[in-house]
Every structure is written in C-alpha cells, then in structure tokens.
Design a protein around this motif. Structure first.
Motif, PDB file in Angstrom:
ATOM      1  N   GLN A 176      11.345 -10.887 128.895  1.00  0.00           N
ATOM      2  CA  GLN A 176      11.737 -12.292 129.688  1.00  0.00           C
ATOM      3  C   GLN A 176      10.546 -12.284 130.722  1.00  0.00           C
ATOM      4  OE1 GLN A 176      14.056 -14.284 129.284  1.00  0.00           O
ATOM      5  NE2 GLN A 176      15.241 -13.294 127.837  1.00  0.00           N
ATOM      6  N   HIS A 177      10.264 -11.533 131.484  1.00  0.00           N
ATOM      7  CA  HIS A 177       9.076 -11.605 132.365  1.00  0.00           C
ATOM      8  C   HIS A 177       7.976 -10.906 132.391  1.00  0.00           C
ATOM      9  CE1 HIS A 177      12.029 -14.126 134.603  1.00  0.00           C
ATOM     10  NE2 HIS A 177      13.103 -13.032 134.436  1.00  0.00           N
ATOM     11  N   ALA A 178       7.876  -9.917 131.389  1.00  0.00           N
ATOM     12  CA  ALA A 178       6.737  -9.198 131.062  1.00  0.00           C
ATOM     13  C   ALA A 178       5.287  -9.653 131.037  1.00  0.00           C
ATOM     14  CB  ALA A 178       6.779  -8.467 129.578  1.00  0.00           C
ATOM     15  N   PHE A 179       5.232 -11.231 130.591  1.00  0.00           N
ATOM     16  CA  PHE A 179       3.985 -11.746 130.483  1.00  0.00           C
ATOM     17  C   PHE A 179       3.803 -12.716 131.438  1.00  0.00           C
ATOM     18  CE2 PHE A 179       5.691 -10.344 126.424  1.00  0.00           C
ATOM     19  CZ  PHE A 179       4.475  -9.111 126.009  1.00  0.00           C
ATOM     20  N   ASP A 180       4.735 -13.047 132.593  1.00  0.00           N
ATOM     21  CA  ASP A 180       4.607 -14.394 133.340  1.00  0.00           C
ATOM     22  C   ASP A 180       3.451 -14.429 134.193  1.00  0.00           C
ATOM     23  OD1 ASP A 180       7.070 -14.838 132.351  1.00  0.00           O
ATOM     24  OD2 ASP A 180       8.041 -14.567 134.240  1.00  0.00           O
ATOM     25  N   ASP A 181       2.831 -13.363 134.598  1.00  0.00           N
ATOM     26  CA  ASP A 181       1.560 -13.492 135.532  1.00  0.00           C
ATOM     27  C   ASP A 181       0.282 -13.788 134.454  1.00  0.00           C
ATOM     28  OD1 ASP A 181       1.977 -10.849 134.303  1.00  0.00           O
ATOM     29  OD2 ASP A 181       0.841  -9.804 135.787  1.00  0.00           O
ATOM     30  N   VAL A 182       0.427 -13.276 133.245  1.00  0.00           N
ATOM     31  CA  VAL A 182      -0.707 -13.453 132.318  1.00  0.00           C
ATOM     32  C   VAL A 182      -0.558 -14.896 131.911  1.00  0.00           C
ATOM     33  CG1 VAL A 182      -1.631 -12.858 130.108  1.00  0.00           C
ATOM     34  CG2 VAL A 182      -0.788 -11.152 131.689  1.00  0.00           C
ATOM     35  N   PHE A 183       0.375 -15.322 131.798  1.00  0.00           N
ATOM     36  CA  PHE A 183       0.324 -16.914 131.379  1.00  0.00           C
ATOM     37  C   PHE A 183       0.044 -17.859 132.522  1.00  0.00           C
ATOM     38  CE2 PHE A 183       4.133 -15.890 128.066  1.00  0.00           C
ATOM     39  CZ  PHE A 183       3.170 -15.770 127.273  1.00  0.00           C
ATOM     40  N   GLU A 184       0.513 -17.452 133.586  1.00  0.00           N
ATOM     41  CA  GLU A 184       0.038 -18.114 134.823  1.00  0.00           C
ATOM     42  C   GLU A 184      -1.496 -18.228 134.982  1.00  0.00           C
ATOM     43  OE1 GLU A 184       1.907 -19.795 136.910  1.00  0.00           O
ATOM     44  OE2 GLU A 184       3.565 -19.398 136.174  1.00  0.00           O
ATOM     45  N   ASN A 185      -2.232 -17.215 134.630  1.00  0.00           N
ATOM     46  CA  ASN A 185      -3.604 -17.018 134.870  1.00  0.00           C
ATOM     47  C   ASN A 185      -4.352 -17.688 133.699  1.00  0.00           C
ATOM     48  OD1 ASN A 185      -3.438 -15.581 137.035  1.00  0.00           O
ATOM     49  ND2 ASN A 185      -3.462 -13.378 136.068  1.00  0.00           N
ATOM     50  N   TYR A 186      -3.686 -18.085 132.445  1.00  0.00           N
ATOM     51  CA  TYR A 186      -4.571 -18.669 131.563  1.00  0.00           C
ATOM     52  C   TYR A 186      -3.975 -19.865 130.608  1.00  0.00           C
ATOM     53  CZ  TYR A 186      -7.276 -14.032 131.381  1.00  0.00           C
ATOM     54  OH  TYR A 186      -7.919 -13.072 131.496  1.00  0.00           O
ATOM     55  N   THR A 187      -2.823 -20.257 131.340  1.00  0.00           N
ATOM     56  CA  THR A 187      -2.177 -21.499 130.648  1.00  0.00           C
ATOM     57  C   THR A 187      -1.627 -22.638 131.581  1.00  0.00           C
ATOM     58  OG1 THR A 187       0.287 -20.526 130.712  1.00  0.00           O
ATOM     59  CG2 THR A 187      -1.108 -19.649 128.654  1.00  0.00           C
ATOM     60  N   LYS A 188      -1.698 -23.662 131.067  1.00  0.00           N
ATOM     61  CA  LYS A 188      -1.233 -24.797 131.916  1.00  0.00           C
ATOM     62  C   LYS A 188       0.259 -24.749 132.013  1.00  0.00           C
ATOM     63  CE  LYS A 188      -3.079 -28.809 132.096  1.00  0.00           C
ATOM     64  NZ  LYS A 188      -3.600 -28.958 133.587  1.00  0.00           N
ATOM     65  N   LYS A 189       0.667 -24.255 130.813  1.00  0.00           N
ATOM     66  CA  LYS A 189       2.351 -24.458 130.654  1.00  0.00           C
ATOM     67  C   LYS A 189       2.554 -23.582 129.617  1.00  0.00           C
ATOM     68  CE  LYS A 189       2.800 -28.557 128.128  1.00  0.00           C
ATOM     69  NZ  LYS A 189       3.174 -30.043 128.038  1.00  0.00           N
ATOM     70  N   TYR A 190       3.957 -23.028 129.448  1.00  0.00           N
ATOM     71  CA  TYR A 190       4.434 -22.103 128.158  1.00  0.00           C
ATOM     72  C   TYR A 190       5.647 -22.303 128.254  1.00  0.00           C
ATOM     73  CZ  TYR A 190       5.353 -18.783 131.976  1.00  0.00           C
ATOM     74  OH  TYR A 190       6.058 -18.179 133.175  1.00  0.00           O
TER      75      TYR A 190
END
Length: 228
Positions: free
Chosen positions: A160-174
């Motif tokens: 649920q929250h394992a990849f949130d910080d990675v997504f914040e650094n590399y994606t505009k939205k997910y």
C-alpha cells in the motif's frame, strides 16, 4: 578524356582566389559554431551528442569549399558528384531535430559558398534565435504518456505504501489498478498506471523499485495515452 581532366584542373581557376576561399571558410566556420552552440543550448542532456556538434561546425566549411571548387564548371560538378556518390554513410540516423540541424548547417555552407555572407548570417541568426525561444518556452510539448507498471512483491511486504516515495520522485501521477496473487499465493502482482516525469531515467526508476521488492520481477511498458 584529356580534355575533361584539363577542364577540371584549369577551367575557371583564375576566378577562385586564396582570399575568397579563406573568407568563405572563415565565415562558414563562424556560422557553424553558432549553429553548434544553438544545438547545445536546445538539446536536453541525455539527447546531446558532442560528435554531432563538431559535425555541425564542419559541414558549413565543407559545403562552402565544395561550392567554391565546383563554381560554374559543369565538368567539375559531374566529377564532384561522382566522387561523393561512392561515399557511404554508416552512422545511425538521429531524431528529427538532429536531421534538421544537419540541413541547417548545409544551408549555411551553401550560402557561404556562393558568396552570400550577409544573407547566410541573417538566416543563421534568425533561425538560431527562433530555435532557442522554442526550446526555452517549451513550445509544442508532447503529452505525458501513461505507462503500465507491474511489480511482483513478496506476501510479507505491505504494497500500500511501499513505493510511495519512489513514485513521488519519478512520476507525475500514479494509480493502483489491479492486485492479484501468484505462485500459490506466496507472491503478489501489483499493477499501476503511471505518468513519468519529463526526462525521467527509466532504469534508475526500476532500480529503486527493485530495492523495495526484493529484486523480483518488474515490467514497465508503454500504455496508450488517455485523452483528457
């Protein structure tokens, strides 16, 4: 045949002076440097090729000298065309912008070769300014394509929250779109729809995700862009 070679070597030779040749080469070199500098300023880091920048400096001089040597001599023109026709270019084709810069440099060299230094300089300066304005203003940007991301994770990892910080650094939205179990329930396959940031390094993105999912399988594939 002897007459042909004599025409190539002697015809119109008095019309070409060392001063005129040096002037054409100097002006074409300056214009080539301006074009190469513009190319450097308008290309993003990973798309910039130093070899192409050097080529853009060379092309105007080469074209100017060819035009000077050929002049109005038909025999020289046919001889030059025959020589150039045996040259094979084996470099990989670049993108549309790289090809445009090559034609840009060729046009500048042609202008210098026929002695139109003022018009050639005006052409180069105006087009360089336009290109820099387009690049700085980010004119005609591409839509951010959506990607399909599938991550395999072990059952003991809270996805649920394992990849949130990675997504914040590399994606505009997910967006989390699907979850399913695999390998007799010992693994999960988690599907996301992501929009990567402009200039995102996909390899670095996947490497950071691998550090979180225990180096299990990750698939990043292009998905159709959804019209807004």
């Amino acid at each position: 045949m002897d007459t042909l070679f004599n025409d190539i070597l002697t015809s119109n030779g008095s019309e070409l002076s060392v001063t005129a040749c040096a002037a054409a080469m100097a002006v074409s070199l300056i214009l080539g440097i301006v074009i190469a500098f513009t190319y450097r300023q308008t290309q993003e880091g990973e798309y910039y090729q130093q070899s192409l920048a050097v080529t853009l400096c060379m092309l105007p001089i080469i074209l100017a000298v060819i035009i000077l040597f050929v002049g109005s001599n038909i025999a020289r023109a046919f001889s030059m065309a025959g020589t150039l026709s045996i040259i094979r270019f084996r470099s990989a084709p670049g993108d549309a912008k790289d090809i445009g810069f090559i034609f840009f440099a060729v046009a500048a060299g042609l202008a210098c070769g026929v002695g139109l230094y003022g018009y050639g300089a005006l052409f180069v300066v105006v087009l360089c300014i336009v290109l820099i304005i387009f690049a700085k203003a980010n004119m005609f940007p591409a839509k951010h394509a959506e990607w399909h991301l599938m991550i395999v994770i072990p059952e003991n990892l809270n996805f649920q929250h394992a990849f949130d910080d990675v997504f914040e650094n590399y994606t505009k939205k997910y967006k989390l779109t699907k979850i399913k179990t695999t390998d007799l329930g010992s693994l999960f396959e988690v599907d996301y729809t992501v929009s990567l940031m402009r200039g995102c390094n996909e390899q670095e993105f996947i490497n950071e995700l691998r550090c979180r999912n225990g180096n299990l399988s990750i698939v990043l594939s292009a998905a159709p862009t959804v019209a807004k």
